[in-house]
Enzyme design. Structure first.
Site, mmCIF file in Angstrom:
data_model
loop_
_atom_site.group_PDB
_atom_site.id
_atom_site.type_symbol
_atom_site.label_atom_id
_atom_site.label_comp_id
_atom_site.label_asym_id
_atom_site.label_seq_id
_atom_site.Cartn_x
_atom_site.Cartn_y
_atom_site.Cartn_z
ATOM 1 N N ASP A 295 0.874 -1.160 0.000
ATOM 2 C CA ASP A 295 0.000 0.000 0.000
ATOM 3 C C ASP A 295 0.919 1.220 0.000
ATOM 4 O O ASP A 295 2.127 1.111 0.205
ATOM 5 C CB ASP A 295 -0.934 -0.027 1.221
ATOM 6 C CG ASP A 295 -2.155 0.856 0.996
ATOM 7 O OD1 ASP A 295 -3.183 0.643 1.664
ATOM 8 O OD2 ASP A 295 -2.087 1.753 0.129
ATOM 9 N N TRP A 296 0.353 2.361 -0.205
ATOM 10 C CA TRP A 296 1.136 3.604 -0.386
ATOM 11 C C TRP A 296 1.586 4.146 0.978
ATOM 12 O O TRP A 296 0.813 4.781 1.679
ATOM 13 C CB TRP A 296 0.273 4.619 -1.136
ATOM 14 C CG TRP A 296 0.350 4.515 -2.627
ATOM 15 C CD1 TRP A 296 0.734 5.516 -3.493
ATOM 16 C CD2 TRP A 296 0.046 3.389 -3.453
ATOM 17 N NE1 TRP A 296 0.670 5.094 -4.805
ATOM 18 C CE2 TRP A 296 0.274 3.780 -4.811
ATOM 19 C CE3 TRP A 296 -0.373 2.080 -3.216
ATOM 20 C CZ2 TRP A 296 0.075 2.919 -5.891
ATOM 21 C CZ3 TRP A 296 -0.555 1.222 -4.290
ATOM 22 C CH2 TRP A 296 -0.342 1.631 -5.601
#
Ligand code: GLC
Length: 756
Positions: A295-296
């Site tokens: 995920d970011w």
């Protein structure tokens, strides 16, 4: 970004630019010289070969520098807080970008959010990419109609491709353990079978466009409070029979090219460097051959993450370091803490997914002029209207008949449009946001509406006068309601990423409904929410519809259900609790802690999620799982349970439309051991969605996934079906099961490890 990081960023970017353009010079680093000439042949483009073989052929051609390029992702939009300017080549305002390698014909990976359509990131320096939005994921799941889920996925995947994206960050499937979770609207249910089938169908639809879809967020990302730091703690058997089972079922049915690991820790270790989740379960037991993207902002190391199963760092700017950037990864390769073989495997997985899902053979281009928005509006409307759940309909107040009557439409900005959920998944609708300037100014705000006003759709059908009141003043709204034949009150509960929300309606809307209902008993409430809400006014109103966030054609969808152009056929995919005391954790863990403070969430309920918890504890919810009224009546009969020669249990039943209108039934099948022994008295074993004309009957059969008859033996890593008597139920919801039978099952054990 400090100087060290800037230097690291520039060296990575320069290399990326050079490699991408195929003009890399011999790298000064100790890495072997890069090859700059394009190979004369590209045997990996032979479509008769398997994705594995093609990936191996291509990997063989790649230099170390090129392999480092493919595992490092950029954010596809400016990020002012970090004075980040994205590299050329991105699709402006998008989630992510990994440069391609022209020399070898490897395309860039253009990544778009997310589960309801092509989203645009807020810092975009260009106009928002305005696209079609499906209704929220929870609405699609509430249709209990896998064909609709697939159709919707196909549509948004097509808009992604035509917008120039070949990776779609969809497939949100985290089980709803926490009704206050701000992202429940993106996920959809508390049951692993319903989640696996519905989200699996959407992922299949998306990938039918020759693009990669993710499935996310792996795993146990069940609340937003403290999402970056909390540790989700759960026993393995509990996880295997709930959240992990949802992923497993969806992945078997859709083969997502990528799995996105979550922000949170799982039993103490960050999900994106969690050997158990990534190597042991996903790649080991399940034999997953795709790639794990972070995920970011979910990466916390280089060697630990790489060796524990992370294959690609996404949107590196949100991480504290460029953990998979040229410098840190180069150092780890040089000192051996990341073996070269691991870098090869990371690349092989990425390349394999690009081959397997047609990305290499079908290059994307920006051709958004080809998008058929009218056709896509029909698809999102069909999804939205089948996801609307009729929760109350006293005296058959609904459906309304067209005719000269005075109707008051109140609140919820129903004169402008319909609400959508907030955060990275937000799709900006064509024509812009008809209700600008509401909600948080920054991420996950602002609140975005889709310009498909319910008021206009109701006016087009009412036949009489329809007056609108904004609902900001309950007294004025009540006055209008009192002067009308009936009132339709829209109440909105906005939810969004990075936040959790109370189940109480905000902005004094409970008082609004109470005042209107007091003024006119013929009051219909339309709830636009991302999950369950409390309804203190429920006994005082005539009808209630849960419309969720209904997407681009949401106003039309709501009106079509209100006027009976379609049956109300949504069924709750989650339990609506009557109070927080009924929950495993009445107080939300981490609430009020300073940002970044680590804490644990103990999912001591294990697999006893949602309706299973309510069943186990004997709690009476406001509305139960699987519940939803129709405009007609259905009866259930003929339940049989047959064990085939191969041991498969098949449940069959019949449903009859006893009413005078065509309707859509969702007969549900549950099963549980006589005398207990599971995490709950019963589990959803299957269902059908059937349209029936008045008087028509239909018989259906459902083979039961044997894992739903089993418990998980951690020591032996096996699913175990205990021999004995099992009760089977058939009916309209988890608490409305008028037809039962019993069946004897032989014992059975089978490995949780899929043969490679
Ligand atoms: C977000 C979300 C994830 C999304 C990604 C890219 O923070 O957690 O679902 O796909 O970052 O925007």
């Amino acid at each position: 970004m400090n100087n060290r990081k800037m230097r690291a960023f520039m060296s990575t970017l320069l290399l990326a630019t050079a490699l991408s353009a195929g003009t890399a010079r011999a790298a000064e680093s100790a890495a072997p010289a890069t090859t700059t000439t394009a190979p004369t042949a590209r045997p990996w483009m032979d479509r008769t070969l398997s994705a594995d073989a093609r990936a191996d052929l291509l990997l063989r051609e790649m230099t170390v520098e090129e392999k480092k390029l493919l595992v490092f992702g950029y954010f596809g939009s400016p990020f002012k807080e970090r004075n980040y300017v994205p590299p050329a080549g991105i699709r402006m305002g998008s989630a992510g970008y990994i440069p391609g390698i022209d020399r070898l014909g490897i395309p860039a990976q253009w990544q778009t959010d997310a589960g309801v359509g092509v989203a645009t990131q807020r810092d975009s320096s260009e106009p928002m990419r305005e696209r079609t939005s499906l209704p929220a994921g929870i609405a699609t799941v509430a249709t209990w109609n896998p064909a609709l889920a697939r159709q919707g996925g196909t549509m948004i995947g097509k808009e992604a491709r035509l917008s120039g994206f070949n990776v779609m960050l969809a497939g949100g499937i985290n089980l709803v353990r926490e009704p206050r979770n701000g992202r429940n609207f993106e996920y959809g249910t508390e049951d692993p079978l319903l989640a696996g089938i519905m989200v699996g169908a959407q992922i299949s639809g998306i990938q039918s466009n020759n693009i990669v879809s993710t499935i996310k967020h792996y795993a146990l990302n069940a609340q937003e409070t403290g999402r970056f730091v909390l540790s989700a703690n759960i026993d393995e058997a509990g996880a295997r029979m709930s959240d992990l089972l949802a992923f497993e079922i969806a992945m078997e049915r859709s083969n997502p090219g990528s799995v996105m690991c979550a922000y949170n820790r799982y039993n103490g270790d960050y999900a994106c460097e969690n050997d158990f989740l990534l190597n042991k379960v996903l790649k080991g037991d399940w034999g997953y051959k795709g790639y794990v993207m972070s995920d970011w902002g979910a990466v916390h190391s280089t060697a630990k993450a790489a060796n524990n199963g992370l294959d690609q760092e996404s949107g590196y700017i949100f991480d504290k370091e460029m953990f998979f950037g040229a410098d840190l990864l180069g150092k780890a390769l040089a000192d051996g803490s990341v073996p070269m073989a691991r870098l090869d495997d990371m690349n092989r997985r990425i390349l394999r997914a690009l081959f397997d899902h047609g990305v290499m053979d079908n290059p994307v281009a920006v051709e958004d002029h080809k998008i058929d928005y009218d056709a896509h509006a029909k698809i999102t409307r069909a999804d939205a209207e089948e996801g609307i759940v009729l929760l109350k309909n006293q005296g058959d107040l609904l459906p309304l008949a067209a005719g000269a009557s005075r109707i008051a439409v109140i609140g919820g900005h129903a004169d402008k449009g319909v609400m959508s959920g907030g955060g990275s998944s937000t799709v900006f609708g064509r024509g812009g946001n008809p209700v600008p300037g509401t909600g948080p100014k920054n991420f996950p705000g602002p609140i975005v509406y889709h310009a498909n006003p319910p008021l206009a759709a109701i006016q087009a059908r009412a036949g009489g006068t329809v007056a609108f009141d904004a609902g900001t003043d309950p007294v004025a709204a009540a006055k209008l309601a009192g002067d009308s034949d009936l009132a339709i009150v829209f109440v909105n509960q906005w939810t969004g990423e990075a936040m959790d929300f109370a189940l109480t309606l905000p902005d004094n809307q409970d008082a609004l409904v109470a005042a209107v209902a007091q003024a006119n008993k013929r009051t219909i409430v339309v709830v636009q929410s991302g999950g369950p809400v409390f309804m203190p006014w429920l006994k005082d109103v005539g009808a209630v519809l849960a419309a969720w966030y209904p997407g681009t054609a949401g106003g039309e969808a709501i009106a079509r259900v209100i006027y009976g152009e379609v049956d109300a056929s949504g069924r709750l995919p989650i339990t609506f609790p009557a109070s927080l005391d009924q929950l495993p954790r009445p107080k939300l863990d981490g609430e009020g802690l300073p940002d970044g403070t680590k804490f644990d969430v103990s999912y001591m309920e294990g697999a006893t999620v949602g309706y299973k918890w309510f069943d186990q504890k004997g709690h009476k919810p406001l509305f139960p799982f699987g519940y939803g009224l129709s405009y007609t009546d259905f009866s259930y009969s003929g339940l049989t349970a047959a064990v085939g020669s191969d041991g498969t249990l098949t449940l069959s039943g019949s449903v009859t439309n006893k009413g005078a209108r065509t309707g859509k039934a969702v007969p549900q099948l549950y099963i549980g051991p006589v005398g207990g022994g599971w995490e709950a008295p019963k589990r959803l074993a299957g269902w059908q969605k059937l349209e029936l004309a008045p008087g028509a009957s239909s018989r259906f059969s459902v083979p039961v996934d044997t894992r739903l008859l089993a418990t998980f033996d951690v020591a032996k890593k096996e699913w175990v079906v205990k021999p004995g008597r099992y009760k089977v139920w058939l009916g309209a919801s988890v608490v409305d099961l008028p037809v039962t039978t019993e069946v004897t099952l032989k014992g059975n054990r089978f490995s949780a490890v899929k043969s490679k």
